[in-house]
Write an enzyme that holds these catalytic residues in place. Structure first.
Site, PDB file in Angstrom:
ATOM      1  N   LYS A   1      47.815  33.471  30.847  1.00 31.23           N
ATOM      2  CA  LYS A   1      47.661  33.534  32.306  1.00 31.23           C
ATOM      3  C   LYS A   1      48.698  32.570  32.880  1.00 31.23           C
ATOM      4  CE  LYS A   1      44.055  33.175  35.863  1.00 31.23           C
ATOM      5  NZ  LYS A   1      44.274  34.393  36.624  1.00 31.23           N
TER       6      LYS A   1
HETATM    7  C1  LIG Z   1      46.026  39.999  36.020  1.00 33.10           C
HETATM    8  C2  LIG Z   1      44.582  39.684  35.885  1.00 33.10           C
HETATM    9  N1  LIG Z   1      43.796  40.484  35.143  1.00 33.10           N
HETATM   10  C3  LIG Z   1      42.483  40.244  34.992  1.00 33.10           C
HETATM   11  C4  LIG Z   1      41.883  39.165  35.602  1.00 33.10           C
HETATM   12  C5  LIG Z   1      40.418  38.912  35.417  1.00 33.10           C
HETATM   13  O1  LIG Z   1      40.233  37.790  34.610  1.00 33.10           O
HETATM   14  P1  LIG Z   1      38.916  36.903  34.750  1.00 33.10           P
HETATM   15  O2  LIG Z   1      37.767  37.818  34.655  1.00 33.10           O
HETATM   16  O3  LIG Z   1      38.995  35.976  33.593  1.00 33.10           O
HETATM   17  O4  LIG Z   1      39.003  36.225  36.055  1.00 33.10           O
HETATM   18  C6  LIG Z   1      42.653  38.298  36.381  1.00 33.10           C
HETATM   19  C7  LIG Z   1      42.052  37.140  37.016  1.00 33.10           C
HETATM   20  O5  LIG Z   1      42.325  36.058  36.664  1.00 33.10           O
HETATM   21  C8  LIG Z   1      44.026  38.561  36.527  1.00 33.10           C
HETATM   22  O6  LIG Z   1      44.798  37.776  37.281  1.00 33.10           O
END
Ligand SMILES: Cc1ncc(COP(=O)(O)O)c(C=O)c1O
Length: 325
Positions: free
Chosen positions: A159
């Site tokens: 991330k």
């Molecule tokens: C590109 C992306 N995909 C999926 C998610 C969902 O991730 P999470 O459930 O850990 O927030 C996020 C959020 O952070 C994101 O930015």
């Protein structure tokens, strides 16, 4: 929603006033997107303030840092303690939690290695990301003309701030054309995810979601929903999904820390199912909100209470004070 501009931000071990939480313009991160970060939530449950799966978020933060050869010089316990300290310092009952590990000020060559690895934690009050109405009535989305990054280009399991250049393009295009969100395909043309959320489809009572190999960020909420769906007896399959399956799905919904569980009512102006939140989406929403509202037992140990004296005794299901559905 603009920031309030008040409160404390944790920076490299100190709590500083919001207005003083500054970095130099020559910091590596500003020029090259060299940061990894997290987005978690603390909920105001009837039993007290509780972070939702903070451990999973912090583990992903350290995984992201490892992929980018960043050593935060802080342990998991250090960052965990700093998050809790910052929530308490701001006396938040509920908040969005944004830890960020970034390359700071030293040189501006592309090589990030000479630059320090700095860490900050920013908290703010963040309501329903796509609007309260979206949670019950769903959102209209389009398939983005932008793809997610190809394998072996920008690692999607990390991330990282850099990946959000792609997310911004997806989001801006969607908004410019009157949609709430965009869904990106991977470079092979399979369904991937939204700009900041994962995707689920329902067809013939089976939940389907793209796998890690479809250029997704494997979300903590996605994992939560898979677990809850299985708990409730649903079949869940992680597999490569063709775009057109979205048009003929019975139901579709987004999941993520920001959007929580948000129904999708149309894609490219084609109604999903009957164009309203479907019954399985509603059941998954209910299961999700029941956990974060503390009205069912936290059998997976996902809630971490913040303040001394909490969790308080439950005062009954009627006392739901968490997020509305
Ligand atoms: C590109 C992306 N995909 C999926 C998610 C969902 O991730 P999470 O459930 O850990 O927030 C996020 C959020 O952070 C994101 O930015």
């Amino acid at each position: 929603m603009a920031f309030p501009g008040t409160g404390k931000i944790w920076m490299n071990g100190s709590l500083v006033d919001w207005a003083d939480a500054k970095i130099h313009i020559a910091s590596h991160v500003i020029h090259y997107g060299s940061a990894v970060f997290e987005g978690a939530r603390c909920y105001d449950t009837p039993r007290g303030s509780a972070c939702f799966r903070l451990d999973a978020h912090l583990n992903r933060l350290f995984d992201s840092a490892k992929i980018y050869r960043m050593d935060p010089k802080l342990s998991y316990e250090d960052v965990h303690g700093a998050v809790i300290e910052t929530i308490k310092a701001n006396a938040f009952k509920a908040c969005y939690i944004r830890p960020i590990v970034y390359r700071g000020y030293d040189t501006l060559g592309v090589n990030p290695l000479p630059c320090p690895v700095d860490t900050a934690i920013v908290l703010w009050d963040w309501g329903a990301y796509l609007g309260q109405d979206a949670l019950s009535n769903g959102v209209d989305v389009r398939i983005s003309s932008w793809s997610r990054s190809a394998p072996n280009t920008f690692p999607t399991l990390a991330k990282t701030s850099a990946n959000y250049a792609n997310s911004s393009l997806i989001k801006m295009e969607a908004i410019a054309e009157g949609y709430s969100e965009g869904i990106a395909l991977d470079t092979a043309g399979y369904l991937s995810e939204g700009s900041g959320q994962n995707l689920f489809l329902v067809r013939n009572n089976v939940l389907l979601t793209p796998p890690a190999s479809a250029s997704i960020l494997p979300g903590i909420t996605r994992d939560t929903v898979i677990t809850l769906a299985k708990d409730h007896g649903f079949e869940v399959r992680e597999e490569m999904l063709p775009r057109e399956l979205l048009y003929i799905a019975d139901e579709a919904f987004f999941v993520g820390t920001a959007v929580e569980v948000t129904p999708i009512r149309s894609v490219d102006k084609i109604p999903v199912g009957n164009g309203r939140r479907g019954p399985i989406t509603e059941a998954i929403q209910q299961a999700f909100f029941d956990v974060i509202n503390g009205v069912v037992a936290d059998k997976h140990g996902w809630l971490e209470f913040v303040y001394e004296g909490e969790p308080r005794e439950a005062v009954g299901a009627a006392a739901k004070t968490g997020r509305a559905r």
